[in-house]
Scaffold this motif. Structure first.
Motif, short mmCIF file in Angstrom:
data_model
loop_
_atom_site.label_atom_id
_atom_site.label_comp_id
_atom_site.label_asym_id
_atom_site.label_seq_id
_atom_site.Cartn_x
_atom_site.Cartn_y
_atom_site.Cartn_z
N LEU A 59 0.83 -1.20 0.00
CA LEU A 59 0.00 0.00 0.00
C LEU A 59 0.87 1.26 0.00
CD1 LEU A 59 -3.10 0.17 0.08
CD2 LEU A 59 -2.93 0.59 2.53
N LEU A 60 1.96 1.22 0.75
CA LEU A 60 2.78 2.44 0.85
C LEU A 60 3.84 2.56 -0.25
CD1 LEU A 60 3.27 3.39 4.59
CD2 LEU A 60 1.34 3.67 3.07
N VAL A 61 4.36 1.46 -0.76
CA VAL A 61 5.44 1.62 -1.76
C VAL A 61 5.11 1.02 -3.14
CG1 VAL A 61 7.23 1.72 0.00
CG2 VAL A 61 6.74 -0.46 -1.13
N GLY A 62 4.10 0.16 -3.24
CA GLY A 62 3.76 -0.40 -4.55
C GLY A 62 4.72 -1.49 -4.99
N ARG A 63 4.60 -1.87 -6.27
CA ARG A 63 5.44 -2.96 -6.80
C ARG A 63 6.79 -2.39 -7.21
NH1 ARG A 63 3.08 -8.04 -10.11
NH2 ARG A 63 5.04 -8.92 -10.79
N ARG A 64 7.58 -2.08 -6.23
CA ARG A 64 8.88 -1.45 -6.45
C ARG A 64 9.92 -2.18 -5.61
NH1 ARG A 64 8.62 3.36 -9.11
NH2 ARG A 64 6.51 3.73 -9.77
N PRO A 65 11.20 -1.86 -5.83
CA PRO A 65 12.24 -2.57 -5.07
C PRO A 65 12.08 -2.46 -3.56
CG PRO A 65 13.22 -1.49 -6.95
CD PRO A 65 11.78 -1.05 -6.92
N ALA A 66 11.44 -1.39 -3.07
CA ALA A 66 11.26 -1.23 -1.62
C ALA A 66 10.18 -2.16 -1.07
CB ALA A 66 10.90 0.22 -1.29
N PHE A 67 9.35 -2.72 -1.93
CA PHE A 67 8.28 -3.64 -1.51
C PHE A 67 8.91 -4.85 -0.85
CE2 PHE A 67 4.81 -6.63 -3.36
CZ PHE A 67 4.12 -6.61 -2.15
N VAL A 68 8.35 -5.28 0.28
CA VAL A 68 8.96 -6.34 1.08
C VAL A 68 9.10 -7.65 0.29
CG1 VAL A 68 6.72 -6.91 2.12
CG2 VAL A 68 8.83 -7.64 3.25
#
Ligand SMILES: Nc1nc2c(c(=O)[nH]1)N[C@H]1C(S)=C(S)[C@@H](COP(=O)(O)O)O[C@H]1N2
Ligand SMILES: [Mo]
Length: 525
Positions: A59-68
């Motif tokens: 929800l907070l970062v989306g499908r990006r490298p920061a995503f867990v």
């Protein structure tokens, strides 16, 4: 965290009671079953918090490298046998990525569930505040450690907190959704699972649109450079008018890479270095590259894994710096290069192939999309897609011949593309008239003709071709109209500018590209 602890403080007794009641109600019949039931409840709750943590991070970062999920996804990729990875990427395409991604999500939820489990157990034993804090903090710290993203970590902690909040009775989903009389413990667990799923659904709804911004090659952006606008308009004019046939600039460019979650580079921190066997090693940042004279070129790409009549072949107008101009300062002293992307992908080939290439930072008048290598990718004329390295960060010049990512996985895709004519469209026109059409590509050799046979290869007729677009590495469209009343086979084959015919012998894509002539059964009404 403050909000979380106050939440739990108010419900300490509540939760304690709920689990005790649950425990006692079952232990009246059999003690072992009661313990099992409690464990089942705790594990379900922990799993729900795992899902909640993933949803919160998303929800907070989306499908990006920061995503867990990203580090778990990398792990799944690294741990999968090479043959399986190759099969998934080239044969299953999008589906392969989805399967791998779903496994990575499951692994992430499971791992986070293990991390929250101690907290959940403490909480279930009546110490809500301590349990809630530990259950939230531990995954939060681990997510931060794995992703380096505070936002992602906060998202995960919020997700856990929401689920534990539901479990301790703060959010009563169960009162709305569950009409059956169940034990309080069970109802709370169901509420927790419901809240985790709701959070995931919310993430998917809110994130979907932002994460997939499709860039259509058809729409010319308002701020397009006049030369780009003219070229894209030219491509529209030259596209054959065939119902259902892809135009000369692809509205939806295929994507093939090893990632489920693409790199998300920032132009401010991105650098490209030229290293190895060079006179001087050079490092460029994005503004260096952007300030160099720009060239606009049409270039077609085709993946070596593309099926004979597949769709991993597309064309775009790219803008960037000619490779020769960029490599000049370093002054290479070797005849091989390794191109490396930030995703760990790399490829090795002859420097002569790279020299006439382009380092592109724009595509169809827009910044290079993330999926296609933002901020910079290589375009190597006439060669299979795999050496057109995306998210490019390093060009290493070397003196000896080595192997690239796919060569270690038994592909031979660093050479020039095969000549191909695709049959991508069959239209039944008025009466017995049939229109067949498609695209033909022969790399830098260029397409001279496409020949069509409607009698099983006995006789061949030249098809109509689209006027060539400017450029040395561009596909052409072809179209052929004829009449037929009986079922038959239509065959197409291309001839390159040297007059050489597309190879007839049929072979699959592995290891060095599909060969054969495309044929299609036609059934006139
Ligand atoms: N960094 C990086 N570059 C890459 C890849 C990759 O996995 N990582 N895949 C290659 C392959 S196999 C192909 S066919 C092309 C596809 O480019 P596209 O996704 O823009 O169509 O990118 C190439 N460049
Ligand atoms: Mo590829």
């Amino acid at each position: 965290m403050v909000a979380v602890s106050t939440t739990f403080r108010g419900t300490v007794r509540d939760t304690f009671m709920c689990y005790q009641t649950y425990r006692m109600s079952v232990s009246r019949t059999r003690t072992e079953t009661a313990d099992q039931g409690l464990w089942r409840a705790q594990i379900s709750l922990a799993l729900a918090t795992g899902v909640g943590a993933v949803a919160g991070s998303y929800l907070l970062v989306g499908r990006r490298p920061a995503f867990v999920v990203t580090p778990f996804d990398r792990f799944v990729l690294a741990a999968s046998p090479d043959a399986l990875v190759a099969f998934a990427i080239t044969q299953l395409g999008g589906l392969g990525h989805q399967l791998a991604f779903v496994s990575a999500v499951a692994l992430t939820c499971g791992t986070l569930a293990l991390l929250t489990l101690p907290g959940v157990v403490i909480l279930a034993n009546g110490r809500s505040r301590t349990g809630g804090s530990i259950g939230t903090l531990v995954p939060g710290v681990v997510v931060f450690g794995l992703t380096g993203s505070g936002l992602s970590s906060v998202g995960a902690m919020i997700g856990v907190a929401v689920v534990l909040g539901a479990a301790t009775g703060m959010v009563r989903w169960s009162a709305i959704t569950d009409y059956r009389p169940v034990s309080p413990g069970r109802r709370r667990v169901l509420g927790a699972i419901g809240s985790a799923l709701s959070l995931s659904a919310l993430g998917m709804i809110l994130r979907r649109r932002g994460d997939r911004a499709p860039v259509s090659g058809i729409d010319i952006p308002d701020d397009a450079d006049p030369e780009v606008r003219a070229l894209l308009n030219r491509a529209k004019e030259l596209s054959l008018n065939v119902e259902g046939l892809e135009p000369l600039v692809s509205p939806d460019f295929y994507e093939v890479d090893i990632n489920n979650i693409n790199p998300d580079e920032s132009r401010d921190t991105w650098t490209l270095s030229v290293t190895g066997a060079v006179e001087t090693e050079v490092e460029y940042d994005f503004s260096d590259i952007e300030s160099m004279p720009v060239e606009h070129r049409f270039a077609t790409l085709r993946c070596v894994g593309d099926q004979l009549n597949g769709y991993q072949m597309d064309n775009a107008l790219w803008s960037g710096v000619p490779a020769e101009a960029l490599l000049e300062d370093a002054n290479p002293r070797g005849d091989r290069v390794i191109l490396r992307g930030v995703d760990g992908y790399y490829n090795e080939f002859h420097i002569d192939a790279l020299m006439p290439g382009l380092f592109a930072h724009r595509m169809n008048g827009r910044p290079l999309p993330r999926a296609h290598g933002y901020p910079i990718r290589a375009l190597v004329p006439g060669h299979w897609g795999e050496i057109n390295v995306k998210w490019l960060t390093e060009i290493e010049v070397q003196t000896e011949d080595t192997m690239g990512y796919w060569e270690y996985r038994d592909w031979q895709g660093t050479g020039e593309v095969n000549t191909v004519a695709k049959i991508w469209q069959v239209n039944h026109l008025a009466g017995p008239r049939i229109e067949v059409a498609g695209h033909a590509y022969a790399g830098t050799r260029g397409i001279k003709a496409v020949e069509v046979s409607t009698d099983g290869g006995e006789s061949w007729v030249e098809a109509e071709l689209s006027e060539p677009l400017p450029g040395t590495d561009v596909w052409r469209q072809w179209r052929f109209v004829y009449s037929a009343v009986e079922s038959h086979e239509v065959i197409a084959r291309a001839r390159d500018q040297n007059g050489d015919l597309q190879k007839e012998e049929k072979d699959g894509p592995r290891p060095d590209g599909a060969t054969g002539w495309v044929s299609k059964p036609i059934n006139p009404h």
